[in-house]
Write a protein that holds these residues in place. Structure first.
Motif, PDB file in Angstrom:
ATOM      1  N   MET A  83       0.825  -1.193   0.000  1.00  0.00           N
ATOM      2  CA  MET A  83       0.000   0.000   0.000  1.00  0.00           C
ATOM      3  C   MET A  83       0.871   1.259   0.000  1.00  0.00           C
ATOM      4  SD  MET A  83      -3.122   1.273   2.545  1.00  0.00           S
ATOM      5  CE  MET A  83      -3.184  -0.323   3.240  1.00  0.00           C
ATOM      6  N   ARG A  84       1.959   1.229   0.795  1.00  0.00           N
ATOM      7  CA  ARG A  84       2.862   2.383   0.821  1.00  0.00           C
ATOM      8  C   ARG A  84       3.523   2.579  -0.544  1.00  0.00           C
ATOM      9  NH1 ARG A  84       4.148   0.291   5.920  1.00  0.00           N
ATOM     10  NH2 ARG A  84       6.043  -0.668   5.102  1.00  0.00           N
ATOM     11  N   ALA A  85       3.900   1.481  -1.188  1.00  0.00           N
ATOM     12  CA  ALA A  85       4.509   1.576  -2.520  1.00  0.00           C
ATOM     13  C   ALA A  85       3.511   2.131  -3.531  1.00  0.00           C
ATOM     14  CB  ALA A  85       5.018   0.215  -2.958  1.00  0.00           C
ATOM     15  N   ASP A  86       2.259   1.701  -3.448  1.00  0.00           N
ATOM     16  CA  ASP A  86       1.218   2.222  -4.350  1.00  0.00           C
ATOM     17  C   ASP A  86       0.984   3.712  -4.113  1.00  0.00           C
ATOM     18  OD1 ASP A  86       0.956  -0.270  -5.444  1.00  0.00           O
ATOM     19  OD2 ASP A  86      -0.866  -0.796  -4.316  1.00  0.00           O
ATOM     20  N   GLU A  91       1.814   9.366  -5.756  1.00  0.00           N
ATOM     21  CA  GLU A  91       2.396  10.688  -5.529  1.00  0.00           C
ATOM     22  C   GLU A  91       3.366  11.056  -6.641  1.00  0.00           C
ATOM     23  OE1 GLU A  91       4.183  10.706  -1.664  1.00  0.00           O
ATOM     24  OE2 GLU A  91       2.275  10.337  -0.648  1.00  0.00           O
ATOM     25  N   VAL A  92       4.149  10.098  -7.080  1.00  0.00           N
ATOM     26  CA  VAL A  92       5.089  10.358  -8.176  1.00  0.00           C
ATOM     27  C   VAL A  92       4.326  10.686  -9.451  1.00  0.00           C
ATOM     28  CG1 VAL A  92       6.798   9.236  -9.655  1.00  0.00           C
ATOM     29  CG2 VAL A  92       6.978   9.026  -7.200  1.00  0.00           C
ATOM     30  N   LEU A 133      11.440  12.766 -14.586  1.00  0.00           N
ATOM     31  CA  LEU A 133      10.797  11.496 -14.921  1.00  0.00           C
ATOM     32  C   LEU A 133      11.701  10.324 -14.572  1.00  0.00           C
ATOM     33  CD1 LEU A 133       9.070  12.261 -18.335  1.00  0.00           C
ATOM     34  CD2 LEU A 133       7.956  11.706 -16.177  1.00  0.00           C
ATOM     35  N   GLN A 134      12.978  10.442 -14.878  1.00  0.00           N
ATOM     36  CA  GLN A 134      13.904   9.368 -14.550  1.00  0.00           C
ATOM     37  C   GLN A 134      13.998   9.184 -13.036  1.00  0.00           C
ATOM     38  OE1 GLN A 134      17.543  10.376 -16.523  1.00  0.00           O
ATOM     39  NE2 GLN A 134      16.843   9.661 -18.532  1.00  0.00           N
ATOM     40  N   GLU A 135      14.051  10.309 -12.302  1.00  0.00           N
ATOM     41  CA  GLU A 135      14.094  10.213 -10.844  1.00  0.00           C
ATOM     42  C   GLU A 135      12.812   9.582 -10.307  1.00  0.00           C
ATOM     43  OE1 GLU A 135      14.818  14.152  -9.414  1.00  0.00           O
ATOM     44  OE2 GLU A 135      16.858  14.222 -10.216  1.00  0.00           O
ATOM     45  N   ALA A 136      11.692   9.989 -10.868  1.00  0.00           N
ATOM     46  CA  ALA A 136      10.412   9.426 -10.427  1.00  0.00           C
ATOM     47  C   ALA A 136      10.359   7.933 -10.725  1.00  0.00           C
ATOM     48  CB  ALA A 136       9.250  10.151 -11.112  1.00  0.00           C
ATOM     49  N   GLU A 137      10.797   7.541 -11.927  1.00  0.00           N
ATOM     50  CA  GLU A 137      10.808   6.123 -12.267  1.00  0.00           C
ATOM     51  C   GLU A 137      11.774   5.358 -11.378  1.00  0.00           C
ATOM     52  OE1 GLU A 137      11.659   5.971 -16.434  1.00  0.00           O
ATOM     53  OE2 GLU A 137       9.627   6.552 -16.998  1.00  0.00           O
ATOM     54  N   THR A 138      12.894   5.961 -11.064  1.00  0.00           N
ATOM     55  CA  THR A 138      13.858   5.325 -10.163  1.00  0.00           C
ATOM     56  C   THR A 138      13.238   5.123  -8.783  1.00  0.00           C
ATOM     57  OG1 THR A 138      15.687   6.344 -11.371  1.00  0.00           O
ATOM     58  CG2 THR A 138      16.163   5.517  -9.166  1.00  0.00           C
ATOM     59  N   GLN A 139      12.548   6.156  -8.297  1.00  0.00           N
ATOM     60  CA  GLN A 139      11.898   6.038  -6.984  1.00  0.00           C
ATOM     61  C   GLN A 139      10.808   4.962  -7.005  1.00  0.00           C
ATOM     62  OE1 GLN A 139      10.481   9.981  -6.152  1.00  0.00           O
ATOM     63  NE2 GLN A 139      12.485  10.746  -5.492  1.00  0.00           N
ATOM     64  N   ILE A 140      10.044   4.938  -8.083  1.00  0.00           N
ATOM     65  CA  ILE A 140       8.986   3.922  -8.188  1.00  0.00           C
ATOM     66  C   ILE A 140       9.611   2.534  -8.208  1.00  0.00           C
ATOM     67  CG2 ILE A 140       7.250   2.933  -9.739  1.00  0.00           C
ATOM     68  CD1 ILE A 140       6.573   5.792 -10.602  1.00  0.00           C
ATOM     69  N   ASN A 141      10.626   2.360  -9.036  1.00  0.00           N
ATOM     70  CA  ASN A 141      11.273   1.049  -9.128  1.00  0.00           C
ATOM     71  C   ASN A 141      11.921   0.657  -7.799  1.00  0.00           C
ATOM     72  OD1 ASN A 141      10.491   0.710 -11.766  1.00  0.00           O
ATOM     73  ND2 ASN A 141      12.360   1.555 -12.620  1.00  0.00           N
ATOM     74  N   ALA A 147       9.533  -3.350  -1.780  1.00  0.00           N
ATOM     75  CA  ALA A 147       8.337  -4.089  -1.361  1.00  0.00           C
ATOM     76  C   ALA A 147       8.427  -5.548  -1.791  1.00  0.00           C
ATOM     77  CB  ALA A 147       7.081  -3.439  -1.946  1.00  0.00           C
ATOM     78  N   MET A 148       8.872  -5.789  -3.016  1.00  0.00           N
ATOM     79  CA  MET A 148       8.970  -7.162  -3.511  1.00  0.00           C
ATOM     80  C   MET A 148      10.054  -7.948  -2.774  1.00  0.00           C
ATOM     81  SD  MET A 148       6.639  -7.795  -5.622  1.00  0.00           S
ATOM     82  CE  MET A 148       5.488  -6.590  -5.014  1.00  0.00           C
TER      83      MET A 148
END
Length: 190
Positions: A83-86, A91-92, A133-141, A147-148
């Protein structure tokens, strides 16, 4: 309990006459050896029943219940992490949308002011957006990977503990990692 035991004993004592009449010597209760074997068998069975029902089975049930609580807590932790990751991903996405909206407004303003200066500013803004965008994608990944990996670690630890408790021997790490990997892959989790 005493009523059932006395009914069982009465049945056993009345059975010899009928059994002997049909020619079953192993049920000849006139023989003291047969009678003592039946009595001792009933006593041993009763003692085993009492010991298992009063001592052994409640302990096993308590261990199983504790494992179930532990697994439920681990699953709840994994759900909270997901849930925190989602939420972080949401937010990103919102930040990216705001950044894109701001960039577009800046691009339009720059074009309106000066065509020549606007080309330079557009390139700079596009580069900044790409970095964001790259930073956001990095944070998401990173959040998804955390989480995984936490889910894999929790699943592996839980399975190892369950195997150790049930079998009394530690689990083979390679087989355990393979089994957890297969289970996660079939659920398309990791």
């Amino acid at each position: 309990m005493p009523l059932r035991l006395s009914a069982l004993i009465a049945t056993l004592l009345l059975a010899p006459a009928a059994a002997q009449a049909e020619g079953m010597p192993q049920l000849d209760f006139g023989n003291p050896l047969t009678t003592s074997q039946v009595v001792w068998g009933a006593i041993i069975f009763t003692l085993l029943y009492v010991v298992l029902s009063r001592f052994a089975l409640p302990r096993v049930a308590a261990v199983i219940e504790e494992r179930a609580r532990h697994i439920a807590a681990d699953l709840e932790t994994a759900r909270a992490s997901k849930m925190r990751a989602d939420e972080a991903a949401q937010e990103v996405a919102e930040a990216t949308a705001r950044a894109r909206a701001e960039a577009q407004a800046a691009i339009n303003a720059a074009l309106d002011k000066a065509k020549q200066a606007g080309a330079v500013r557009i390139a700079a803004l596009n580069e900044r957006l790409e970095k964001q965008l790259q930073e956001a994608e990095t944070q998401i990944n990173a959040a998804r990977a955390a989480a995984m990996s936490a889910l894999r670690e929790v699943a592996t630890e839980t399975a190892a503990t369950v195997i150790a408790r049930l079998t009394g021997a530690p689990a083979d790490p390679e087989r355990l990692n393979g089994a957890v990997g297969v289970a996660l892959a079939t659920r398309r989790i990791g």
